[in-house]
Design a protein around this motif. Structure first.
Motif, short mmCIF file in Angstrom:
data_model
loop_
_atom_site.label_atom_id
_atom_site.label_comp_id
_atom_site.label_asym_id
_atom_site.label_seq_id
_atom_site.Cartn_x
_atom_site.Cartn_y
_atom_site.Cartn_z
N ASP A 1 -62.30 13.63 -67.75
CA ASP A 1 -61.03 13.90 -68.42
C ASP A 1 -60.76 15.40 -68.47
O ASP A 1 -61.60 16.17 -68.93
CB ASP A 1 -61.11 13.31 -69.84
N ILE A 2 -59.58 15.78 -68.03
CA ILE A 2 -59.21 17.19 -67.93
C ILE A 2 -59.26 17.92 -69.28
O ILE A 2 -59.40 19.13 -69.34
CB ILE A 2 -57.81 17.32 -67.27
N SER A 3 -59.18 17.16 -70.37
CA SER A 3 -59.16 17.80 -71.69
C SER A 3 -60.55 17.85 -72.35
O SER A 3 -60.69 18.32 -73.46
CB SER A 3 -58.21 17.04 -72.62
N LYS A 4 -61.56 17.35 -71.65
CA LYS A 4 -62.89 17.23 -72.27
C LYS A 4 -63.92 18.17 -71.64
O LYS A 4 -63.84 18.50 -70.46
CB LYS A 4 -63.41 15.80 -72.13
N ARG A 5 -64.89 18.56 -72.47
CA ARG A 5 -66.05 19.33 -72.00
C ARG A 5 -67.27 18.76 -72.70
O ARG A 5 -67.20 18.42 -73.88
CB ARG A 5 -65.91 20.80 -72.38
N TYR A 6 -68.37 18.69 -71.99
CA TYR A 6 -69.57 18.09 -72.55
C TYR A 6 -70.82 18.92 -72.26
O TYR A 6 -70.81 19.78 -71.38
CB TYR A 6 -69.82 16.69 -71.95
N GLN A 7 -71.88 18.61 -72.98
CA GLN A 7 -73.21 19.09 -72.64
C GLN A 7 -74.08 17.88 -72.40
O GLN A 7 -74.06 16.93 -73.20
CB GLN A 7 -73.80 19.91 -73.79
N VAL A 8 -74.83 17.91 -71.31
CA VAL A 8 -75.72 16.80 -70.98
C VAL A 8 -77.11 17.38 -70.71
O VAL A 8 -77.26 18.28 -69.88
CB VAL A 8 -75.22 16.04 -69.72
N ASP A 9 -78.10 16.87 -71.43
CA ASP A 9 -79.48 17.27 -71.17
C ASP A 9 -80.05 16.34 -70.12
O ASP A 9 -80.02 15.12 -70.27
CB ASP A 9 -80.33 17.17 -72.45
N PHE A 10 -80.55 16.94 -69.06
CA PHE A 10 -81.07 16.12 -67.97
C PHE A 10 -82.09 16.93 -67.18
O PHE A 10 -81.87 18.11 -66.92
CB PHE A 10 -79.93 15.66 -67.04
N GLY A 11 -83.18 16.31 -66.82
CA GLY A 11 -84.17 16.99 -65.99
C GLY A 11 -84.74 18.24 -66.62
O GLY A 11 -85.07 19.20 -65.93
N GLY A 12 -84.85 18.24 -67.96
CA GLY A 12 -85.43 19.39 -68.65
C GLY A 12 -84.48 20.57 -68.78
O GLY A 12 -84.91 21.69 -69.09
N ALA A 13 -83.21 20.34 -68.52
CA ALA A 13 -82.23 21.43 -68.62
C ALA A 13 -80.95 20.92 -69.27
O ALA A 13 -80.73 19.72 -69.36
CB ALA A 13 -81.92 21.98 -67.23
N THR A 14 -80.11 21.85 -69.72
CA THR A 14 -78.81 21.49 -70.26
C THR A 14 -77.74 21.85 -69.23
O THR A 14 -77.70 22.98 -68.74
CB THR A 14 -78.52 22.25 -71.57
N PHE A 15 -76.89 20.89 -68.93
CA PHE A 15 -75.75 21.13 -68.03
C PHE A 15 -74.48 21.16 -68.85
O PHE A 15 -74.25 20.28 -69.68
CB PHE A 15 -75.64 20.00 -66.99
N TYR A 16 -73.67 22.17 -68.62
CA TYR A 16 -72.32 22.19 -69.19
C TYR A 16 -71.44 21.46 -68.18
O TYR A 16 -71.34 21.87 -67.03
CB TYR A 16 -71.83 23.63 -69.37
N ILE A 17 -70.84 20.37 -68.62
CA ILE A 17 -70.02 19.53 -67.75
C ILE A 17 -68.55 19.81 -68.06
O ILE A 17 -68.10 19.62 -69.19
CB ILE A 17 -70.33 18.03 -67.99
N LEU A 18 -67.83 20.27 -67.05
CA LEU A 18 -66.45 20.71 -67.27
C LEU A 18 -65.51 20.05 -66.27
O LEU A 18 -65.91 19.76 -65.14
CB LEU A 18 -66.38 22.23 -67.09
N GLU B 1 -73.85 7.86 -71.15
CA GLU B 1 -72.53 7.92 -71.80
C GLU B 1 -71.51 8.56 -70.85
O GLU B 1 -70.36 8.13 -70.77
CB GLU B 1 -72.61 8.72 -73.10
N GLY B 2 -71.97 9.57 -70.13
CA GLY B 2 -71.09 10.23 -69.16
C GLY B 2 -70.63 9.28 -68.07
O GLY B 2 -69.47 9.30 -67.66
N LEU B 3 -71.57 8.44 -67.61
CA LEU B 3 -71.22 7.46 -66.57
C LEU B 3 -70.13 6.52 -67.07
O LEU B 3 -69.22 6.15 -66.34
CB LEU B 3 -72.45 6.64 -66.17
N ALA B 4 -70.24 6.13 -68.35
CA ALA B 4 -69.26 5.21 -68.93
C ALA B 4 -67.89 5.88 -69.11
O ALA B 4 -66.85 5.22 -69.04
CB ALA B 4 -69.77 4.69 -70.27
N LEU B 5 -67.91 7.20 -69.33
CA LEU B 5 -66.66 7.92 -69.60
C LEU B 5 -65.93 8.38 -68.34
O LEU B 5 -64.73 8.64 -68.36
CB LEU B 5 -66.96 9.18 -70.43
N MET B 6 -66.66 8.50 -67.24
CA MET B 6 -66.06 9.12 -66.06
C MET B 6 -64.99 8.22 -65.44
O MET B 6 -65.03 7.00 -65.53
CB MET B 6 -67.12 9.48 -65.02
N GLY B 7 -64.03 8.87 -64.80
CA GLY B 7 -62.95 8.15 -64.15
C GLY B 7 -63.34 7.82 -62.71
O GLY B 7 -64.44 8.12 -62.26
#
Length: 197
Positions: free
Chosen positions: A111-128, A180-186
């Protein structure tokens, strides 16, 4: 002694033939730092004979920096056509990821209006989200870097400026799990449709 790509964690990706279409792949202005600007192959196509085929899945428009004295990627940003590929990217980068690194992923199907943080593989990804612009432009906005200030720099200088600014990035976004990201993605759109030829 000048630093080479083999002295950093980018050396493994280079040895695996994953660093493609690079406009920069070598030392920056900072001693000990190697910069990369290009694409990272995440999944290769099956090769027939010795033909070179483009990767089946890649992270494009990547900007990354690694230091000779650090066993992890200090900074990386890139474009993913689907959020789903975060897992693949984390698997490919493997031990090159670390909690101290700063990793920004612009995903085409969130979603163009959303930003997330996802912890994966021992790191944090900023998802934009990516708003029709390039990763470079989006990142400059995110980090409050003035495009005009960077204009006079060469590619290596730009990577330094971005990596240095990203190091201090401390905004927080809502934390979600990969599931949760998988469920939210378009849906994944075809990047090549409706484009003028």
């Amino acid at each position: 002694m000048s630093t080479t790509i083999a002295d950093t964690v980018l050396g493994r990706l280079e040895a695996e033939g994953r660093l493609l279409n690079s406009v920069l792949k070598g030392p920056t202005k900072k001693p000990g730092r190697i910069g990369f600007r290009g694409d990272i192959a995440l999944k290769f196509q099956v090769k027939k004979a010795d033909e070179a085929r483009p990767p089946e899945i890649s992270s494009d428009q990547v900007i990354a920096a690694a230091h000779a004295d650090e066993p992890y990627l200090a900074f990386m940003c890139g474009f993913l056509v689907s959020f789903e590929y975060v897992k693949l990217l984390a698997e490919v980068l493997g031990d090159a990821l670390a909690p101290q690194g700063k990793y920004f992923l612009f995903c085409d199907n969130i979603d163009i209006s959303k930003r997330y943080q996802v912890d994966f593989g021992g790191a944090t990804f900023y998802i934009l989200p990516i708003d029709e612009a390039t990763v470079y432009n989006e990142l400059l906005q995110l980090l409050y870097l003035e495009k005009n200030d960077l204009k006079k720099l060469d590619t290596a200088g730009k990577v330094d400026a971005i990596a240095d600014k990203a190091k201090g990035f401390d905004q927080t976004f809502p934390k979600i799990s990969y599931e949760e990201g998988l469920a939210l993605m378009g849906p994944v759109r075809n990047l090549y449709e409706n484009r003028p030829v």
